[in-house]
Each structure stands twice: as C-alpha cells, then as structure tokens.
Design a protein around this motif. Structure first.
Motif, PDB file in Angstrom:
ATOM      1  N   PHE A   1       0.823  -1.207   0.000  1.00 48.82           N
ATOM      2  CA  PHE A   1       0.000   0.000   0.000  1.00 48.82           C
ATOM      3  C   PHE A   1       0.861   1.262   0.000  1.00 48.82           C
ATOM      4  O   PHE A   1       0.555   2.231  -0.696  1.00 48.82           O
ATOM      5  N   THR A   2       1.929   1.257   0.789  1.00 50.32           N
ATOM      6  CA  THR A   2       2.823   2.413   0.830  1.00 50.32           C
ATOM      7  C   THR A   2       3.489   2.632  -0.524  1.00 50.32           C
ATOM      8  O   THR A   2       3.568   3.762  -1.020  1.00 50.32           O
ATOM      9  N   ASP A   3       3.953   1.546  -1.134  1.00 47.07           N
ATOM     10  CA  ASP A   3       4.584   1.656  -2.449  1.00 47.07           C
ATOM     11  C   ASP A   3       3.594   2.165  -3.492  1.00 47.07           C
ATOM     12  O   ASP A   3       3.934   3.006  -4.330  1.00 47.07           O
ATOM     13  N   LEU A   4       2.354   1.660  -3.446  1.00 47.45           N
ATOM     14  CA  LEU A   4       1.357   2.070  -4.423  1.00 47.45           C
ATOM     15  C   LEU A   4       0.983   3.533  -4.237  1.00 47.45           C
ATOM     16  O   LEU A   4       0.859   4.284  -5.218  1.00 47.45           O
ATOM     17  N   LEU A   5       0.832   3.951  -2.990  1.00 45.06           N
ATOM     18  CA  LEU A   5       0.500   5.352  -2.728  1.00 45.06           C
ATOM     19  C   LEU A   5       1.633   6.266  -3.188  1.00 45.06           C
ATOM     20  O   LEU A   5       1.396   7.325  -3.779  1.00 45.06           O
ATOM     21  N   ASN A   6       2.867   5.870  -2.938  1.00 49.71           N
ATOM     22  CA  ASN A   6       4.010   6.655  -3.398  1.00 49.71           C
ATOM     23  C   ASN A   6       4.057   6.740  -4.918  1.00 49.71           C
ATOM     24  O   ASN A   6       4.379   7.783  -5.491  1.00 49.71           O
ATOM     25  N   HIS A   7       3.718   5.629  -5.581  1.00 52.13           N
ATOM     26  CA  HIS A   7       3.738   5.641  -7.046  1.00 52.13           C
ATOM     27  C   HIS A   7       2.640   6.533  -7.598  1.00 52.13           C
ATOM     28  O   HIS A   7       2.857   7.278  -8.565  1.00 52.13           O
ATOM     29  N   ILE A   8       1.458   6.460  -7.008  1.00 52.34           N
ATOM     30  CA  ILE A   8       0.365   7.337  -7.434  1.00 52.34           C
ATOM     31  C   ILE A   8       0.783   8.794  -7.293  1.00 52.34           C
ATOM     32  O   ILE A   8       0.564   9.616  -8.194  1.00 52.34           O
ATOM     33  N   ALA A   9       1.401   9.118  -6.157  1.00 49.89           N
ATOM     34  CA  ALA A   9       1.874  10.488  -5.953  1.00 49.89           C
ATOM     35  C   ALA A   9       2.900  10.877  -7.001  1.00 49.89           C
ATOM     36  O   ALA A   9       2.894  11.997  -7.521  1.00 49.89           O
ATOM     37  N   SER A  10       3.777   9.933  -7.340  1.00 49.24           N
ATOM     38  CA  SER A  10       4.832  10.206  -8.313  1.00 49.24           C
ATOM     39  C   SER A  10       4.268  10.505  -9.697  1.00 49.24           C
ATOM     40  O   SER A  10       4.663  11.481 -10.350  1.00 49.24           O
ATOM     41  N   VAL A  11       3.316   9.675 -10.172  1.00 48.20           N
ATOM     42  CA  VAL A  11       2.782   9.883 -11.523  1.00 48.20           C
ATOM     43  C   VAL A  11       1.885  11.110 -11.577  1.00 48.20           C
ATOM     44  O   VAL A  11       1.844  11.804 -12.605  1.00 48.20           O
ATOM     45  N   LEU A  12       1.186  11.415 -10.487  1.00 51.95           N
ATOM     46  CA  LEU A  12       0.377  12.624 -10.465  1.00 51.95           C
ATOM     47  C   LEU A  12       1.255  13.867 -10.475  1.00 51.95           C
ATOM     48  O   LEU A  12       0.935  14.865 -11.121  1.00 51.95           O
ATOM     49  N   GLN A  13       2.367  13.783  -9.767  1.00 50.04           N
ATOM     50  CA  GLN A  13       3.310  14.904  -9.772  1.00 50.04           C
ATOM     51  C   GLN A  13       3.909  15.097 -11.165  1.00 50.04           C
ATOM     52  O   GLN A  13       4.050  16.223 -11.648  1.00 50.04           O
ATOM     53  N   ALA A  14       4.243  13.984 -11.817  1.00 49.50           N
ATOM     54  CA  ALA A  14       4.792  14.068 -13.177  1.00 49.50           C
ATOM     55  C   ALA A  14       3.763  14.658 -14.130  1.00 49.50           C
ATOM     56  O   ALA A  14       4.112  15.411 -15.051  1.00 49.50           O
ATOM     57  N   GLN A  15       2.484  14.348 -13.912  1.00 49.66           N
ATOM     58  CA  GLN A  15       1.436  14.890 -14.769  1.00 49.66           C
ATOM     59  C   GLN A  15       1.331  16.403 -14.602  1.00 49.66           C
ATOM     60  O   GLN A  15       1.177  17.136 -15.581  1.00 49.66           O
ATOM     61  N   VAL A  16       1.434  16.877 -13.367  1.00 51.54           N
ATOM     62  CA  VAL A  16       1.386  18.318 -13.113  1.00 51.54           C
ATOM     63  C   VAL A  16       2.536  19.016 -13.829  1.00 51.54           C
ATOM     64  O   VAL A  16       2.374  20.062 -14.447  1.00 51.54           O
ATOM     65  N   ALA A  17       3.725  18.395 -13.776  1.00 50.34           N
ATOM     66  CA  ALA A  17       4.887  18.984 -14.435  1.00 50.34           C
ATOM     67  C   ALA A  17       4.733  18.962 -15.951  1.00 50.34           C
ATOM     68  O   ALA A  17       5.302  19.793 -16.662  1.00 50.34           O
ATOM     69  N   GLU A  18       3.940  18.024 -16.462  1.00 48.08           N
ATOM     70  CA  GLU A  18       3.790  17.856 -17.909  1.00 48.08           C
ATOM     71  C   GLU A  18       2.745  18.788 -18.497  1.00 48.08           C
ATOM     72  O   GLU A  18       2.784  19.097 -19.686  1.00 48.08           O
ATOM     73  N   LEU A  19       1.816  19.271 -17.671  1.00 45.59           N
ATOM     74  CA  LEU A  19       0.695  20.054 -18.184  1.00 45.59           C
ATOM     75  C   LEU A  19       1.096  21.242 -19.042  1.00 45.59           C
ATOM     76  O   LEU A  19       0.505  21.469 -20.100  1.00 45.59           O
ATOM     77  N   PRO A  20       2.100  22.053 -18.654  1.00 43.92           N
ATOM     78  CA  PRO A  20       2.485  23.170 -19.517  1.00 43.92           C
ATOM     79  C   PRO A  20       2.905  22.705 -20.909  1.00 43.92           C
ATOM     80  O   PRO A  20       2.589  23.354 -21.897  1.00 43.92           O
ATOM     81  N   HIS A  21       3.615  21.565 -20.978  1.00 47.36           N
ATOM     82  CA  HIS A  21       4.050  21.041 -22.267  1.00 47.36           C
ATOM     83  C   HIS A  21       2.845  20.596 -23.088  1.00 47.36           C
ATOM     84  O   HIS A  21       2.806  20.773 -24.301  1.00 47.36           O
ATOM     85  N   LEU A  22       1.853  19.981 -22.402  1.00 48.23           N
ATOM     86  CA  LEU A  22       0.674  19.510 -23.115  1.00 48.23           C
ATOM     87  C   LEU A  22      -0.127  20.673 -23.661  1.00 48.23           C
ATOM     88  O   LEU A  22      -0.621  20.632 -24.784  1.00 48.23           O
ATOM     89  N   ASN A  23      -0.259  21.730 -22.857  1.00 44.23           N
ATOM     90  CA  ASN A  23      -0.993  22.901 -23.321  1.00 44.23           C
ATOM     91  C   ASN A  23      -0.324  23.517 -24.534  1.00 44.23           C
ATOM     92  O   ASN A  23      -0.960  23.970 -25.472  1.00 44.23           O
ATOM     93  N   CYS A  24       1.003  23.523 -24.502  1.00 43.60           N
ATOM     94  CA  CYS A  24       1.764  24.065 -25.613  1.00 43.60           C
ATOM     95  C   CYS A  24       1.596  23.194 -26.848  1.00 43.60           C
ATOM     96  O   CYS A  24       1.430  23.691 -27.965  1.00 43.60           O
ATOM     97  N   SER A  25       1.606  21.866 -26.670  1.00 44.62           N
ATOM     98  CA  SER A  25       1.533  20.950 -27.804  1.00 44.62           C
ATOM     99  C   SER A  25       0.195  21.039 -28.508  1.00 44.62           C
ATOM    100  O   SER A  25       0.086  20.779 -29.697  1.00 44.62           O
ATOM    101  N   ARG A  26      -0.859  21.419 -27.754  1.00 46.46           N
ATOM    102  CA  ARG A  26      -2.167  21.540 -28.379  1.00 46.46           C
ATOM    103  C   ARG A  26      -2.213  22.719 -29.345  1.00 46.46           C
ATOM    104  O   ARG A  26      -3.021  22.763 -30.263  1.00 46.46           O
ATOM    105  N   LEU A  27      -1.348  23.725 -29.116  1.00 43.89           N
ATOM    106  CA  LEU A  27      -1.314  24.900 -29.970  1.00 43.89           C
ATOM    107  C   LEU A  27      -0.456  24.697 -31.201  1.00 43.89           C
ATOM    108  O   LEU A  27      -0.582  25.422 -32.184  1.00 43.89           O
ATOM    109  N   LEU A  28       0.424  23.704 -31.159  1.00 46.06           N
ATOM    110  CA  LEU A  28       1.365  23.505 -32.254  1.00 46.06           C
ATOM    111  C   LEU A  28       0.693  23.279 -33.595  1.00 46.06           C
ATOM    112  O   LEU A  28       1.138  23.830 -34.608  1.00 46.06           O
TER     113      LEU A  28
END
Length: 469
Positions: free
Chosen positions: A371-398
């Motif tokens: 459970f601890t490992d899974l919760l940490n992984h969920i936090a990790s991928v959600l954090q990566a998604q937040v960091a990716e959002l600016p790139h995704l917004n930019c890619s939609r304009l390309l």
C-alpha cells in the motif's frame, strides 16, 4: 539525477508463515545456510526474507502537496478486493487527502468522474470479451470510451499492455527482445515456441528449430485464470502426445528448486522467494510426463515431492539487483506498466538469470508495504502529470501555429523518467528517434513512447476474438 535504489535490511518472515521447528535439513542446504546468513531454512527448503528496493521517498510532506484533492477510481473483482484488503488502501488514500471512488462499470464512468487516475484489474473481463461475451464487451467498451475521451486520466495499467501480458507467447517474445537489447551475459531466458495445433512428427522438427531440448514445460497460451497454472513437464518424444495446443513450450532450466518472484510497483520492487520445481537432468529420459499446478507448487507453505531437493547442484545464488532493475525498467518503458510481477530463476549450470513468466497486477503476497509503495507511485505519476501540463498545453497549440497535424493531438515531452527510450534506449522506437512522438491512443501509465509497429504488436481489437484464444 538517476534513481537511487537502496536495499533495506531483510525483514523477518511473518509469524504466520513460520512452521514448527524443522527437522535437520540435508547437508547441502545446511552448507548453503552457513554460507548465506540471509537465508532461513524451513523443512527441506530455503527461503530468503523479502528484500525491498525503492527510489521513492517515504515521507508525507511533498506527497500531500500535490495529491490532496485528487480523485482516484478503482475497479477490481470482489476476490481481488478481499485478497488485497483494498478498502484499507482506500482509507489510507483518504487520510492523505485523496478522494477514492469504487467504479461501477455497469454505469457510465463519466457520471462517476472526474478522475485523475484509475487503478484496475480487468483481465477477467478482457478475456470474457475476447470470447464475445456481450456483457464483458460492453464493460470493456465503456471503459475504453472513457479512456479515449479523457486522455488526461492516468490508467494503471493500459489495456494494450495488459493484452500483451495475457499472451505468454507475446510476453516471452518481448523478454527476448529486451535481452537482445541489454546484451547482458547474466541474463539468458529459456528458448520457447508457440504450438497452435497438433503437428504430429513435425513437432520434433519445430522443437529443434526453436532450440528446445528435453525436458521442457508446456504452458497455456493465456497467462491468466485457473487453467493458466496447469502445466506439464515432457521428458521424451512419447510424452508429446500429452501436449494440448494451443500452448507455449519453454525449455526447462534446473534452478535448485527456488523461484524469485519480483513484485513491481512503479520504480519500487520487492523480491520474495518461493519453492519451485526440483532439478531434472538435461536430455531425453524415460520419465513419464509430470502434470502439476504451478500455483500450488510455488505457494509459500508448499511442500511437494516436486520441490524436494536432495542436494544443491552447481550454482546456488540470488538474483542480481542490477539485472532486476534493468528488466523491470525495460518492461515499464516498453509497455507503460506499473503493477506487474516477474518470475525469475537462476540457472544452476551457468548462474544466469532466466525470466520464465510476467504477470499483470499480481497478488503481492509477502509484500507488507504494498500500500505504501502504491501510494508513493500514485503520488509520483500525479506529480509528473502536473509537471507535464504546460508542455501539453503548448503541444495543443502547435498544430494551429505550425499548420501540421490534427487538432487536439497530444505529444509527449520527453522527460528523463518517462521517455528515456528516445535516447540510447531506442530499441522500441525503431525509426522515430528524432522529433516529438505521439502518444498511443490509450494513455500509457507514465507516458511511455512506443512506435506504431510496437502498437500493432500490442493492441488487439476488443470486439474480435483475440489470438490468445
């Protein structure tokens, strides 16, 4: 910085697994115990206390910053929910500020959203859909429609990857390609072949062509369900009559009756030792074919004549941490998966590692901190998604700015953690190593990039009968 994997101190086994004081073990195992203090002898078998590896932080501080208020949906069978005690995990998430929703696939998922992440094990439903079960087809279609409509939702794990792991022939071929890319002499999985129909005398020619010698193991092509554990060891040509196609044939490798089950959760994994088949001499013998259930043989408390090892022969060692890390990393990158198991044995003649099976969302038995490992992984991928959002917004304009591509297509920002295969690890991305890469239509769990040829290998049409049947 590159991930840092730290080995924690071995933990003592759970008290419920400790049997009464065993009788004196055979001399060979006593010697093994003396040379390996991290092994515990139970009866006539050796078990090593689970070793854990993780590159993720165990603290709560940063996690609560970006997971609070997130919504996580899950769908597991009733049996899986009880086995994992998943309600306890849901409660753990709620304490961290994550809203957890048990999905009802008989209703539109849209009405149960919005969802930032979905955890599922749809293997049973997928297999039923492949058999053209109407209800299962509707459930899978409803799930797929939500995924297509909401590419921002992270899926643990993507359906195309699950389909690959449900097919032993495809998963073994993937491992073969990974090994060819790694070029690590410590890794050499057994030869295999798929037998689609009865071929009579031609079977021997096919075995020789595939480099398979007696004895070998016959397994079902489908790597899930009760029947998937039913296997046979064939020792001679007379035993070929017992083979029931379609099946996958895999060379038997003697490994001193020890199976290492690697339970992976993102970048963390736990190695648990289980009993396994005893050694059998290479070459043709007059033994009768042996039929067995691999699940029963490799249970933690298993005691069987098939696992009774009279003596340790040849090499007797544990798997290399480096090899496990590289294999699990390659599988994560190739398929975009996060929750899977790898069955590894050590060839007692060469000391090489052999991957003999890969499992989607295993039971995680013996992984006390799942459970601890899974919760940490969920936090990790959600954090990566937040960091990716600016790139995704930019890619939609390309597409609008550059005049190429279709509106709304998403591209992947090649982050070091998720898209490293664009660099030197480009064995999956064959001829597309330059330029931005489009994500697969179904979102892969951590935005791994795959080539169209690999997508074609993995993705099967939901409404048709899969080749695994």
């Amino acid at each position: 910085p590159p991930p840092h994997h730290a080995l924690s101190e071995p933990r003592a086994p759970s008290p419920r697994l400790v049997p009464p004081p065993p009788r004196e073990p055979p001399r060979a195992l006593a010697l093994a115990r003396a040379s390996r203090p991290d092994f515990l002898v139970r009866g006539e078998h050796c078990f090593r206390a689970p070793a854990r590896f993780s590159s993720l932080p165990r603290g709560r501080g940063k996690m609560q910053t970006f997971v609070k208020g997130k919504r996580v949906g899950y769908w597991l069978s009733e049996k899986k929910l009880k086995k994992l005690n998943f309600q306890a995990f849901a409660e753990l998430c709620r304490k961290r500020g994550i809203e957890v929703i048990q999905l009802n696939l008989s209703k539109p998922i849209e009405e149960q959203g919005p969802l930032d992440l979905i955890i599922h094990k749809l293997t049973d439903v997928i297999l039923e859909a492949d058999q053209n079960d109407i209800q299962a087809l509707r459930l899978v279609q409803r799930f797929q429609e939500y995924v297509d409509t909401h590419p921002e939702t992270i899926i643990l794990d993507p359906l195309p990857a699950i389909r690959t792991l449900l097919d032993r022939s495809k998963s073994y071929e993937l491992i073969r390609r990974i090994e060819a890319r790694m070029q690590d002499e410590r890794l050499c999985s057994p030869p295999f072949m798929e037998l689609t129909s009865e071929r009579g005398e031609e079977t021997m020619q096919l075995l020789e062509k595939s480099g398979i010698a007696f004895p070998f193991i016959c397994k079902t092509k489908v790597a899930h369900g009760t029947n998937s554990h039913e296997m046979a060891i064939i020792f001679n040509q007379e035993g070929l009559s017992a083979i029931q196609p379609p099946c996958v044939i895999q060379s038997f490798v003697s490994h001193n009756a020890i199976l290492y089950k690697v339970f992976v959760v993102g970048e963390s994994y736990t190695v648990v030792e289980r009993p396994s088949l005893k050694n059998f001499s290479a070459g043709i013998s007059d033994r009768e074919s042996i039929f067995f259930n691999s699940h029963n043989v490799s249970k933690p408390e298993s005691s069987s004549v098939l696992t009774a090892l009279d003596k340790v022969e040849g090499v007797f060692g544990r798997p290399s941490d480096d090899v496990i890390q590289e294999i699990s990393k390659a599988l994560r990158q190739a398929l975009g998966i996060s929750l899977f198991g790898i069955d590894i044995i050590i060839n007692n003649q060469t000391g090489q590692h052999a991957v003999i099976d890969i499992n989607a969302f295993p039971g995680y038995e013996g992984v006390s901190e799942f459970f601890t490992d899974l919760l940490n992984h969920i936090a990790s991928v959600l954090q990566a998604q937040v960091a990716e959002l600016p790139h995704l917004n930019c890619s939609r304009l390309l597409p609008e700015q550059g005049g190429s591509g279709s509106m709304g297509e998403r591209t992947c920002s090649a982050s070091a953690s998720c898209c490293s295969m664009l660099g030197k690890d480009s064995w999956i991305v064959e001829s597309e190593a330059s330029g931005s890469m489009k994500l697969q239509h179904q979102r892969l769990g951590c935005n791994s990039v795959v080539s169209p040829s690999f997508q074609q290998h993995c993705v099967a049409t939901l409404a048709t009968k899969a080749s695994s049947q």
